[in-house]
Every structure is written in structure tokens, then in C-alpha cells.
Design a protein around this motif. Sequence first.
Motif, PDB file in Angstrom:
ATOM      1  N   SER A  98      20.076 -44.220  27.915  1.00 22.02           N
ATOM      2  CA  SER A  98      21.417 -44.209  27.321  1.00 22.02           C
ATOM      3  C   SER A  98      21.583 -45.240  26.215  1.00 22.02           C
ATOM      4  CB  SER A  98      22.465 -44.455  28.400  1.00 22.02           C
ATOM      5  OG  SER A  98      22.427 -43.434  29.354  1.00 22.02           O
ATOM      6  N   GLU A 113      20.097 -39.573  28.375  1.00 19.91           N
ATOM      7  CA  GLU A 113      20.948 -38.943  27.371  1.00 19.91           C
ATOM      8  C   GLU A 113      20.092 -38.101  26.434  1.00 19.91           C
ATOM      9  OE1 GLU A 113      24.316 -39.075  27.206  1.00 19.91           O
ATOM     10  OE2 GLU A 113      24.251 -40.213  29.065  1.00 19.91           O
ATOM     11  N   LEU A 161      23.151 -43.159  17.781  1.00 21.29           N
ATOM     12  CA  LEU A 161      24.344 -42.409  17.373  1.00 21.29           C
ATOM     13  C   LEU A 161      25.328 -43.296  16.618  1.00 21.29           C
ATOM     14  CD1 LEU A 161      24.925 -40.213  20.540  1.00 21.29           C
ATOM     15  CD2 LEU A 161      24.391 -39.394  18.234  1.00 21.29           C
ATOM     16  N   SER A 182      23.293 -35.807  16.617  1.00 20.53           N
ATOM     17  CA  SER A 182      24.472 -35.585  17.455  1.00 20.53           C
ATOM     18  C   SER A 182      24.095 -35.655  18.935  1.00 20.53           C
ATOM     19  CB  SER A 182      25.124 -34.244  17.125  1.00 20.53           C
ATOM     20  OG  SER A 182      24.198 -33.198  17.292  1.00 20.53           O
ATOM     21  N   HIS A 183      25.089 -35.920  19.768  1.00 17.75           N
ATOM     22  CA  HIS A 183      24.891 -36.037  21.207  1.00 17.75           C
ATOM     23  C   HIS A 183      24.948 -34.656  21.852  1.00 17.75           C
ATOM     24  CE1 HIS A 183      26.128 -36.842  25.404  1.00 17.75           C
ATOM     25  NE2 HIS A 183      25.276 -37.843  25.278  1.00 17.75           N
ATOM     26  N   ARG A 184      24.113 -34.431  22.852  1.00 18.14           N
ATOM     27  CA  ARG A 184      24.114 -33.201  23.637  1.00 18.14           C
ATOM     28  C   ARG A 184      24.145 -33.570  25.116  1.00 18.14           C
ATOM     29  NH1 ARG A 184      25.679 -31.198  19.723  1.00 18.14           N
ATOM     30  NH2 ARG A 184      24.666 -29.664  18.444  1.00 18.14           N
ATOM     31  N   GLU A 185      24.632 -32.648  25.915  1.00 17.87           N
ATOM     32  CA  GLU A 185      24.676 -32.882  27.357  1.00 17.87           C
ATOM     33  C   GLU A 185      23.266 -32.773  27.930  1.00 17.87           C
ATOM     34  OE1 GLU A 185      27.228 -33.849  29.328  1.00 17.87           O
ATOM     35  OE2 GLU A 185      28.311 -34.044  27.433  1.00 17.87           O
ATOM     36  N   VAL A 203      19.803 -36.343  22.593  1.00 18.35           N
ATOM     37  CA  VAL A 203      20.276 -36.362  21.223  1.00 18.35           C
ATOM     38  C   VAL A 203      19.621 -35.192  20.480  1.00 18.35           C
ATOM     39  CG1 VAL A 203      18.501 -37.956  20.370  1.00 18.35           C
ATOM     40  CG2 VAL A 203      20.688 -37.877  19.237  1.00 18.35           C
ATOM     41  N   ILE A 250      20.026 -44.120  22.795  1.00 14.56           N
ATOM     42  CA  ILE A 250      20.776 -42.987  22.250  1.00 14.56           C
ATOM     43  C   ILE A 250      22.117 -43.454  21.694  1.00 14.56           C
ATOM     44  CG2 ILE A 250      21.882 -40.788  22.808  1.00 14.56           C
ATOM     45  CD1 ILE A 250      18.799 -40.683  22.706  1.00 14.56           C
ATOM     46  N   LYS A 251      22.795 -44.320  22.427  1.00 20.01           N
ATOM     47  CA  LYS A 251      24.089 -44.830  21.972  1.00 20.01           C
ATOM     48  C   LYS A 251      23.933 -45.620  20.674  1.00 20.01           C
ATOM     49  CE  LYS A 251      28.101 -47.543  23.490  1.00 20.01           C
ATOM     50  NZ  LYS A 251      28.524 -47.720  22.150  1.00 20.01           N
TER      51      LYS A 251
END
Length: 142
Positions: A76, A45, A83, A34-37, A47, A79-80
Motif C-alpha cells: 500500500s 494495492e 499515485l 490510476s488505482h484499481r481494486e 495500480v 502505491i499511495k
Amino acid sequence: MGLHFIRINVEKNTNITKDSKIEINNKFKITDISHREPPVKGAGEVVRIDFNFTVDYSPKIGKISLDGYLLYLEKSKLIKTALDEWNKNKKVNQELLSKIIQPALYRCHLKALLMCQEVNLPPHLPIIPKPIPRKKAEEYIG
């Protein structure tokens, strides 16, 4: 990258004798991505990768189960892609996996080794003894 354990479970079901035939199996499974800030904007980014690591002692001698997650900061694009692959078909991106698997397994094996010692299970990793150097015949005095 940071790795955190959220559950550690160690079970010993039976005593081991010298005649016991023990089979030990290790399994590392990624259960969610999952993505996290990110902690700092513009750093990339983040993850979160949830996992389960299991050491199973057969036949029903014992079991070590470690649940945890790791946070990974990366560009980024990777990560993209990771995901998207996970959300689409629950597959782990191989580039991401190659970057996280060694540190994650290292920490899991160390924790499992400490836990098996606590309940007197044999180590799940082969422990190679240091060889004793032999003296040459001319050095022997006995």
C-alpha cells in the motif's frame, strides 16, 4: 503483474531500398496511473499504468505504436506514494518505475519485432548473427 495491449498500429509509408538511410527511434511513455481494486482483499494495492510505446522509422518510412496498460500489485505504501506523485505533478515514482520498466519494455519490444516483420520493416533491435567458427589451418583439407 499483467500487461495488456489495447491498440496496435503498424504503418509502412514507403518502400525501403538498399540505399535508404534509416534512423529508428524507440519511445516508452507512461500516460496515466490510476488505482484499481485488488482481486483479493488484503493482498496489497493494485495500480493501473497506461503507456504508449512507439518505434519511429525516419525519414517517414514507417511507425509502430502500441498502447496498453499494466496492472501491478504492491504494498500500500508504494502505491499511495506513486499515485500521489502522479496526481500532483505527473511524475512517475522511481521505485515503482524500476520494478515495471524491464518487463514492460520486454513485452513491447517483442510485439514490435513481430509487427515489423508483418509489414517488412527492418527490425528495430540489432540482430547479432551467430559467428561461424573458423577452422584451424591444420584442420583445413581443401
